[in-house]
Design an enzyme around this catalytic site. Structure first.
Site, PDB file in Angstrom:
ATOM      1  N   ARG A   1       4.044  25.435  35.017  1.00 43.16           N
ATOM      2  CA  ARG A   1       3.026  24.420  34.740  1.00 43.16           C
ATOM      3  C   ARG A   1       1.702  24.860  35.346  1.00 43.16           C
ATOM      4  O   ARG A   1       1.641  25.837  36.075  1.00 43.16           O
ATOM      5  CB  ARG A   1       3.456  23.017  35.214  1.00 43.16           C
ATOM      6  CG  ARG A   1       4.242  23.068  36.459  1.00 43.16           C
ATOM      7  CD  ARG A   1       3.687  22.587  37.775  1.00 43.16           C
ATOM      8  NE  ARG A   1       2.340  22.155  37.861  1.00 43.16           N
ATOM      9  CZ  ARG A   1       1.418  22.793  38.552  1.00 43.16           C
ATOM     10  NH1 ARG A   1       1.677  23.950  39.173  1.00 43.16           N
ATOM     11  NH2 ARG A   1       0.200  22.323  38.655  1.00 43.16           N
ATOM     12  N   GLY A   2       0.660  24.074  35.016  1.00 46.52           N
ATOM     13  CA  GLY A   2      -0.685  24.482  35.386  1.00 46.52           C
ATOM     14  C   GLY A   2      -1.273  25.206  34.186  1.00 46.52           C
ATOM     15  O   GLY A   2      -0.621  26.088  33.610  1.00 46.52           O
ATOM     16  N   ALA A   3      -2.495  24.809  33.798  1.00 41.67           N
ATOM     17  CA  ALA A   3      -3.055  25.271  32.525  1.00 41.67           C
ATOM     18  C   ALA A   3      -3.019  26.801  32.336  1.00 41.67           C
ATOM     19  O   ALA A   3      -2.491  27.290  31.331  1.00 41.67           O
ATOM     20  CB  ALA A   3      -4.467  24.709  32.374  1.00 41.67           C
TER      21      ALA A   3
ATOM     22  N   ARG B   1       3.271  21.067  25.136  1.00 42.43           N
ATOM     23  CA  ARG B   1       2.464  20.126  25.934  1.00 42.43           C
ATOM     24  C   ARG B   1       1.099  20.006  25.250  1.00 42.43           C
ATOM     25  O   ARG B   1       0.544  21.020  24.822  1.00 42.43           O
ATOM     26  CB  ARG B   1       2.267  20.623  27.379  1.00 42.43           C
ATOM     27  CG  ARG B   1       3.543  20.566  28.208  1.00 42.43           C
ATOM     28  CD  ARG B   1       3.255  20.734  29.689  1.00 42.43           C
ATOM     29  NE  ARG B   1       2.810  19.510  30.319  1.00 42.43           N
ATOM     30  CZ  ARG B   1       2.387  19.438  31.574  1.00 42.43           C
ATOM     31  NH1 ARG B   1       2.319  20.527  32.322  1.00 42.43           N
ATOM     32  NH2 ARG B   1       2.019  18.278  32.104  1.00 42.43           N
TER      33      ARG B   1
ATOM     34  N   GLN C   1       3.112  17.194  42.589  1.00 39.69           N
ATOM     35  CA  GLN C   1       2.694  18.607  42.602  1.00 39.69           C
ATOM     36  C   GLN C   1       1.921  18.944  43.881  1.00 39.69           C
ATOM     37  O   GLN C   1       1.957  20.082  44.347  1.00 39.69           O
ATOM     38  CB  GLN C   1       1.822  18.923  41.383  1.00 39.69           C
ATOM     39  CG  GLN C   1       2.559  18.956  40.055  1.00 39.69           C
ATOM     40  CD  GLN C   1       2.502  17.625  39.343  1.00 39.69           C
ATOM     41  OE1 GLN C   1       2.408  16.572  39.988  1.00 39.69           O
ATOM     42  NE2 GLN C   1       2.559  17.632  38.029  1.00 39.69           N
TER      43      GLN C   1
ATOM     44  N   ASP D   1      -7.433  20.730  33.001  1.00 44.48           N
ATOM     45  CA  ASP D   1      -6.612  21.131  31.845  1.00 44.48           C
ATOM     46  C   ASP D   1      -7.431  21.281  30.579  1.00 44.48           C
ATOM     47  O   ASP D   1      -7.041  21.989  29.655  1.00 44.48           O
ATOM     48  CB  ASP D   1      -5.486  20.118  31.625  1.00 44.48           C
ATOM     49  CG  ASP D   1      -4.413  20.326  32.682  1.00 44.48           C
ATOM     50  OD1 ASP D   1      -4.634  19.901  33.826  1.00 44.48           O
ATOM     51  OD2 ASP D   1      -3.389  20.970  32.368  1.00 44.48           O
TER      52      ASP D   1
ATOM     53  N   ASN E   1      -7.824  16.215  33.985  1.00 48.63           N
ATOM     54  CA  ASN E   1      -6.957  16.859  34.991  1.00 48.63           C
ATOM     55  C   ASN E   1      -5.874  15.854  35.363  1.00 48.63           C
ATOM     56  O   ASN E   1      -5.843  14.718  34.847  1.00 48.63           O
ATOM     57  CB  ASN E   1      -7.777  17.280  36.222  1.00 48.63           C
ATOM     58  CG  ASN E   1      -6.981  18.154  37.185  1.00 48.63           C
ATOM     59  OD1 ASN E   1      -6.317  19.109  36.751  1.00 48.63           O
ATOM     60  ND2 ASN E   1      -6.989  17.835  38.472  1.00 48.63           N
ATOM     61  N   LYS E   2      -4.995  16.266  36.233  1.00 51.95           N
ATOM     62  CA  LYS E   2      -3.846  15.452  36.638  1.00 51.95           C
ATOM     63  C   LYS E   2      -4.228  14.007  36.924  1.00 51.95           C
ATOM     64  O   LYS E   2      -5.266  13.744  37.539  1.00 51.95           O
ATOM     65  CB  LYS E   2      -3.216  16.100  37.887  1.00 51.95           C
ATOM     66  CG  LYS E   2      -2.009  15.406  38.464  1.00 51.95           C
ATOM     67  CD  LYS E   2      -0.922  15.139  37.453  1.00 51.95           C
ATOM     68  CE  LYS E   2      -0.503  16.334  36.654  1.00 51.95           C
ATOM     69  NZ  LYS E   2       0.375  16.001  35.502  1.00 51.95           N
TER      70      LYS E   2
HETATM   71  O1  MRU Z   1       1.191  18.502  34.746  1.00 55.50           O
HETATM   72  P1  MRU Z   1       0.738  19.749  35.444  1.00 55.50           P
HETATM   73  O2  MRU Z   1       1.429  19.958  36.752  1.00 55.50           O
HETATM   74  O3  MRU Z   1       0.808  20.960  34.560  1.00 55.50           O
HETATM   75  O4  MRU Z   1      -0.786  19.482  35.758  1.00 55.50           O
HETATM   76  C1  MRU Z   1      -1.551  20.526  36.273  1.00 55.50           C
HETATM   77  C2  MRU Z   1      -2.928  20.151  36.645  1.00 55.50           C
HETATM   78  O5  MRU Z   1      -3.359  19.054  36.430  1.00 55.50           O
HETATM   79  C3  MRU Z   1      -3.777  21.257  37.191  1.00 55.50           C
HETATM   80  O6  MRU Z   1      -4.758  20.727  38.040  1.00 55.50           O
HETATM   81  C4  MRU Z   1      -4.463  22.012  36.052  1.00 55.50           C
HETATM   82  O7  MRU Z   1      -3.527  22.444  35.091  1.00 55.50           O
HETATM   83  C5  MRU Z   1      -5.247  23.167  36.531  1.00 55.50           C
HETATM   84  S1  MRU Z   1      -4.208  24.508  37.074  1.00 55.50           S
HETATM   85  C6  MRU Z   1      -5.238  25.761  37.600  1.00 55.50           C
END
Ligand code: MRU
Length: 367
Positions: free
Chosen positions: A52-54, A105, A215, A256, A266-267
């Site tokens: 996970r993470g963009a 996703r 996270q 994201d 973002n999250k």
């Molecule tokens: O749902 P997730 O854990 O994939 O969410 C991730 C985030 O919100 C991160 O802040 C984002 O992807 C940036 S990662 C460099």
């Protein structure tokens, strides 16, 4: 005991026709390294947040496409010249896999960005029989590896630009995990922290735990403490108290998808942090590789927000459910921070400032 630093978050194991990832759903309790070979395994790993993470999602999709097309060529006896029926069948399989992975996703634009780059690499292959399907696979492999390698470089540059807005000893608050685990190395929001650590800045980092999937607690606090960074964990609802106390000098978060006007998804909970930061006059920075900026979406209203299962809120981390059975649950995975709350968007090309519509457009004209 293995360490997360022994492995990249996503690795290509070409000789085993597989991708290797650190299963992030198992952290911090155990460091489990798993291999993904099929389209379903890759899709599931992204959807279930094992990876996970963009940026890490983008690298997984790109490397996944290479592995899947390699499997397609060997199982369908499609070796030989890349032309005619061979080319048609290759293309058809490529499009099917790409569409499938893209559905894993919806919010992080790095997923479709990486898949489009792979498609452009495929488009660059002549269909006149001058290339073999093995050559085409070589081009896909090279593109996937370039996406991975560029990510390391991009994150380091974000780190350098990010450091320019920080001072030694600063207290930095971050939300979710935009760290090494969410990228290949350095992270985005954590890149200035890691570079600062190399240079003796002695930052104090505060991690929001990041309900409902934790996270911040499970991943950011884990990776920063593993790296020896001074790190304190707090519940999300403590961020106002923390900011009011004077312990925070800057907020760094990842994202994201950034819209053309600078609104940044973002999250979930990130926008709360931004609103509180504005109240206390604390600069709020979004760290975004340009692969996360989507100029085709004019404002944050156009960003699709992933909705996730109710169980993540009601029982996932508890030994018995902590909410009445059947209660309605609101569980969006992301929120959009309005651009006027963002002090700067830190990219690999420098820091974008308001008016974002103009600074983002100018950057995209230049690159
Ligand atoms: O749902 P997730 O854990 O994939 O969410 C991730 C985030 O919100 C991160 O802040 C984002 O992807 C940036 S990662 C460099």
């Amino acid at each position: 005991m293995p360490s997360i630093n022994d492995h990249d978050s996503v690795e290509l194991l070409d000789d085993q026709d597989a991708l290797q990832i650190i299963d992030q759903t198992k952290l911090p309790g155990s460091i489990e390294i798993i291999r993904l070979k099929t389209a379903e395994e890759i899709w599931d790993a992204i959807c279930q947040l094992k990876v996970r993470g963009a940026p890490a999602i983008g690298v997984t999709a790109a490397m996944g496409m290479y592995i899947l097309m390699k499997g397609f060529v060997s199982s369908h006896s499609s070796a030989g010249a890349y032309a005619g029926e061979n080319e048609r069948r290759f293309r058809e399989a490529f499009e099917k896999y790409s569409e499938y992975l893209n559905s894993s996703r919806p919010t992080a634009v790095n997923l479709s960005w990486a898949l489009k780059r792979m498609e452009r690499a495929l488009d660059s292959c002549p269909k006149d029989g001058n290339m073999t399907t093995a050559d085409v696979l070589g081009r896909l492999r090279a593109e996937a590896c370039a996406i991975r390698d560029e990510d390391v470089e991009v994150c380091r540059k974000i780190g350098e630009y990010g450091l320019t807005v920080l001072k030694p000893g600063d207290g930095i608050l971050t939300h979710c995990n935009a760290g090494q685990l969410a990228t290949i190395r350095y992270g985005t929001a954590t890149a200035p922290i890691y570079l600062g650590q190399e240079r003796g800045y002695n930052f104090r980092v505060f991690c929001d735990e990041t309900r409902p999937l934790l996270q911040g607690a499970r991943l950011t606090a884990f990776e920063l403490t593993s790296a020896g960074v001074d790190c304190t964990l707090e519940c999300d609802n403590m961020c106002a108290s923390l900011m009011k106390s004077g312990q925070i000098q800057a907020i760094l978060v990842g994202c994201d998808r950034v819209a053309a006007n600078g609104d940044a998804a973002n999250k979930i909970g990130t926008s709360v942090v931004a609103i509180v930061a504005a109240r206390y006059g604390i600069p709020f920075y979004v760290c975004a590789p340009t692969s996360t900026i989507d100029i085709s979406v004019p404002t944050g209203d156009g960003i699709v927000i992933e909705q996730r299962k109710a169980e993540e809120v009601t029982k996932m981390w508890y030994s018995s459910p902590m909410a009445p059975s059947g209660v309605k649950v609101y569980n969006p995975a992301f929120d959009v921070t309005d651009h006027d709350l963002i002090s700067g968007i830190i990219t690999e090309y420098g820091i974008l400032r308001e008016p974002y519509e103009r600074s983002i457009a100018a950057l995209f004209e230049r690159i």
